[in-house]
Write a protein that holds these residues in place. Structure first.
Motif, PDB file in Angstrom:
ATOM      1  N   UNK A   1       0.827  -1.205   0.000  1.00  0.00           N
ATOM      2  CA  UNK A   1       0.000   0.000   0.000  1.00  0.00           C
ATOM      3  C   UNK A   1       0.861   1.255   0.000  1.00  0.00           C
ATOM      4  N   UNK A   2       1.900   1.272   0.838  1.00  0.00           N
ATOM      5  CA  UNK A   2       2.779   2.437   0.901  1.00  0.00           C
ATOM      6  C   UNK A   2       3.477   2.671  -0.434  1.00  0.00           C
ATOM      7  N   UNK A   3       3.994   1.603  -1.048  1.00  0.00           N
ATOM      8  CA  UNK A   3       4.689   1.764  -2.331  1.00  0.00           C
ATOM      9  C   UNK A   3       3.725   2.187  -3.436  1.00  0.00           C
ATOM     10  N   UNK A   4       2.501   1.658  -3.399  1.00  0.00           N
ATOM     11  CA  UNK A   4       1.533   2.024  -4.431  1.00  0.00           C
ATOM     12  C   UNK A   4       1.182   3.510  -4.354  1.00  0.00           C
ATOM     13  N   UNK A   5       1.022   4.024  -3.128  1.00  0.00           N
ATOM     14  CA  UNK A   5       0.669   5.435  -2.968  1.00  0.00           C
ATOM     15  C   UNK A   5       1.870   6.333  -3.219  1.00  0.00           C
ATOM     16  N   UNK A   6       3.020   5.998  -2.623  1.00  0.00           N
ATOM     17  CA  UNK A   6       4.198   6.867  -2.701  1.00  0.00           C
ATOM     18  C   UNK A   6       4.827   6.845  -4.091  1.00  0.00           C
ATOM     19  N   UNK A   7       5.002   5.667  -4.667  1.00  0.00           N
ATOM     20  CA  UNK A   7       5.745   5.546  -5.924  1.00  0.00           C
ATOM     21  C   UNK A   7       4.867   5.591  -7.168  1.00  0.00           C
ATOM     22  N   UNK A   8       3.588   5.161  -7.034  1.00  0.00           N
ATOM     23  CA  UNK A   8       2.723   5.100  -8.205  1.00  0.00           C
ATOM     24  C   UNK A   8       1.593   6.125  -8.177  1.00  0.00           C
TER      25      UNK A   8
ATOM     26  N   UNK B   1      -1.227   5.942  -6.477  1.00  0.00           N
ATOM     27  CA  UNK B   1      -2.542   5.325  -6.461  1.00  0.00           C
ATOM     28  C   UNK B   1      -3.400   5.887  -5.328  1.00  0.00           C
ATOM     29  N   UNK B   2      -4.701   5.788  -5.515  1.00  0.00           N
ATOM     30  CA  UNK B   2      -5.649   6.253  -4.501  1.00  0.00           C
ATOM     31  C   UNK B   2      -6.015   5.112  -3.571  1.00  0.00           C
ATOM     32  N   UNK B   3      -6.619   5.463  -2.440  1.00  0.00           N
ATOM     33  CA  UNK B   3      -7.021   4.434  -1.478  1.00  0.00           C
ATOM     34  C   UNK B   3      -8.081   3.515  -2.065  1.00  0.00           C
ATOM     35  N   UNK B   4      -8.925   4.039  -2.935  1.00  0.00           N
ATOM     36  CA  UNK B   4      -9.979   3.215  -3.525  1.00  0.00           C
ATOM     37  C   UNK B   4      -9.415   2.065  -4.354  1.00  0.00           C
ATOM     38  N   UNK B   5      -8.232   2.239  -4.912  1.00  0.00           N
ATOM     39  CA  UNK B   5      -7.627   1.186  -5.731  1.00  0.00           C
ATOM     40  C   UNK B   5      -6.837   0.180  -4.906  1.00  0.00           C
ATOM     41  N   UNK B   6      -6.789   0.367  -3.598  1.00  0.00           N
ATOM     42  CA  UNK B   6      -6.008  -0.504  -2.717  1.00  0.00           C
ATOM     43  C   UNK B   6      -6.901  -1.280  -1.763  1.00  0.00           C
TER      44      UNK B   6
END
Length: 357
Positions: free
Chosen positions: A318-325, A327-332
């Motif tokens: 989750x952290x990598x998806x938000x920080x590096x990509x 992404x929004x919380x809805x996609x996680x």
């Protein structure tokens, strides 16, 4: 008659008092400041420097001094990529010993037919790489023409480097460690010192006491979040693609999840040694499998679904998806559900199993 202020006798007054007392205890312990705030920064600095972007390393090769080796040396030195090699020439026995002791990556022997024999270790990545690049260089120098045109492009932009992968993993690891060690050790320590027995005579709810312990990590979490990410941004020019509110919410959920696990592991433990053993048993698999220092995708495909169910894996993803990509919380939804289940169930079971003595 005027009613008393809510802060004195309100529903959450016990919780607020416990939380304030716990925060004072934490900041009076210098080791807490080091392990929570300084250690992840020092670790990020050391690994960031060790795996920083740097020029391509040269392959260390040794030629065994035999008939025919001079021609191979001349051929390799005439190759277009000759500057990529550190070339040594040694007697056969010394050359073999240099390779065996890891002083060189590759040993080259003439094969008696005008060609080369390579001595390399398939378990050493640098040895395999040296074998491939040396053979390619010799073949080109000998006149081989490429059958397919190709080109290369170096990508060292922020977001694609090892340090960008590492920082979110260190943040997740620190949230796990501070949640479990900080909560679990504090609880067992109070039980050993008979402090928990004093709470039995108070009207305080058991859930308030445990929730105050878990919540005390949130304040520290906010500080360590900005310290670790801020260090990555300032020191290594790390690029944060996602929104800060999303990063904070994911971190809060992760901190509460591991605080719940810390409460559960220490809910009945009578000694620090017992709690330490249980926590190590829980955290050790996640240190190895949850992708802190390298991607867990390297493990066999059959075990990946199990690895993704680990709370630290869900937090790191989750952290990598938000920080590096970005992404929004809805996609996680999947990793966040995993965190909620681990944290919620751990806290509920801890409340049921908890003992004051």
């Amino acid at each position: 008659m005027m009613s008393e202020p809510l802060t004195t006798h309100g529903r959450w007054s016990g919780y607020a008092g416990l939380l304030g007392a716990r925060m004072k205890e934490l900041f009076r312990e210098p080791e807490v400041i080091f392990w929570i705030f300084m250690f992840p920064i020092l670790l990020a600095f050391g690994l960031g420097i060790a795996f920083r972007n740097k020029p391509v390393e040269k392959a260390n090769v040794v030629f065994a001094q035999q008939e025919g080796s001079d021609a191979l040396q001349t051929l390799l030195k005439s190759a277009p990529d000759a500057q990529r090699f550190n070339i040594q020439v040694q007697p056969p026995e010394q050359a073999a010993n240099s390779f065996r002791l890891g002083k060189v990556d590759l040993e080259i022997l003439p094969d008696g037919k005008g060609g080369a024999e390579y001595v390399y270790d398939p378990a050493r990545p640098e040895s395999v790489l040296a074998r491939n690049v040396v053979d390619d260089a010799l073949q080109i120098a000998a006149g081989r023409k490429p059958v397919l045109s190709s080109s290369s492009r170096v990508n060292s932009e922020p977001g694609s480097r090892y340090i960008d992968f590492l920082i979110p993993g260190l943040l997740g690891m620190n949230l796990m460690g501070s949640g479990m060690w900080g909560i679990g050790f504090a609880l067992v320590d109070m039980r050993q010192r008979k402090l928990l027995k004093r709470f039995i005579a108070t009207p305080m709810r058991r859930s308030d006491f445990l929730l105050a312990l878990a919540s005390s990590r949130l304040i520290l979490m906010i500080i360590e979040l900005f310290l670790v990410l801020g260090f990555g941004i300032l020191m290594f020019h790390m690029r944060v693609m996602g929104s800060w509110p999303a990063i904070i919410l994911v971190s809060v959920l992760g901190a509460m999840t591991f605080a719940g696990l810390g409460l559960l592991t220490a809910s009945r433990a009578q000694k620090i040694e017992t709690a330490s053993g249980i926590m190590n048993l829980i955290m050790m698999p996640m240190w190895i499998f949850s992708g802190i220092f390298f991607s867990y995708e390297r493990f066999p495909a059959k075990v990946l679904p199990i690895i993704r169910l680990l709370p630290l894996t869900a937090l790191n993803d989750s952290l990598r998806a938000v920080i590096l990509e970005g992404k929004t919380l809805a996609s996680l939804s999947e990793p966040l559900i995993v965190l909620c289940l681990w944290g919620g169930l751990s806290f509920l079971v801890a409340v049921r199993l908890f003992r004051w003595t």
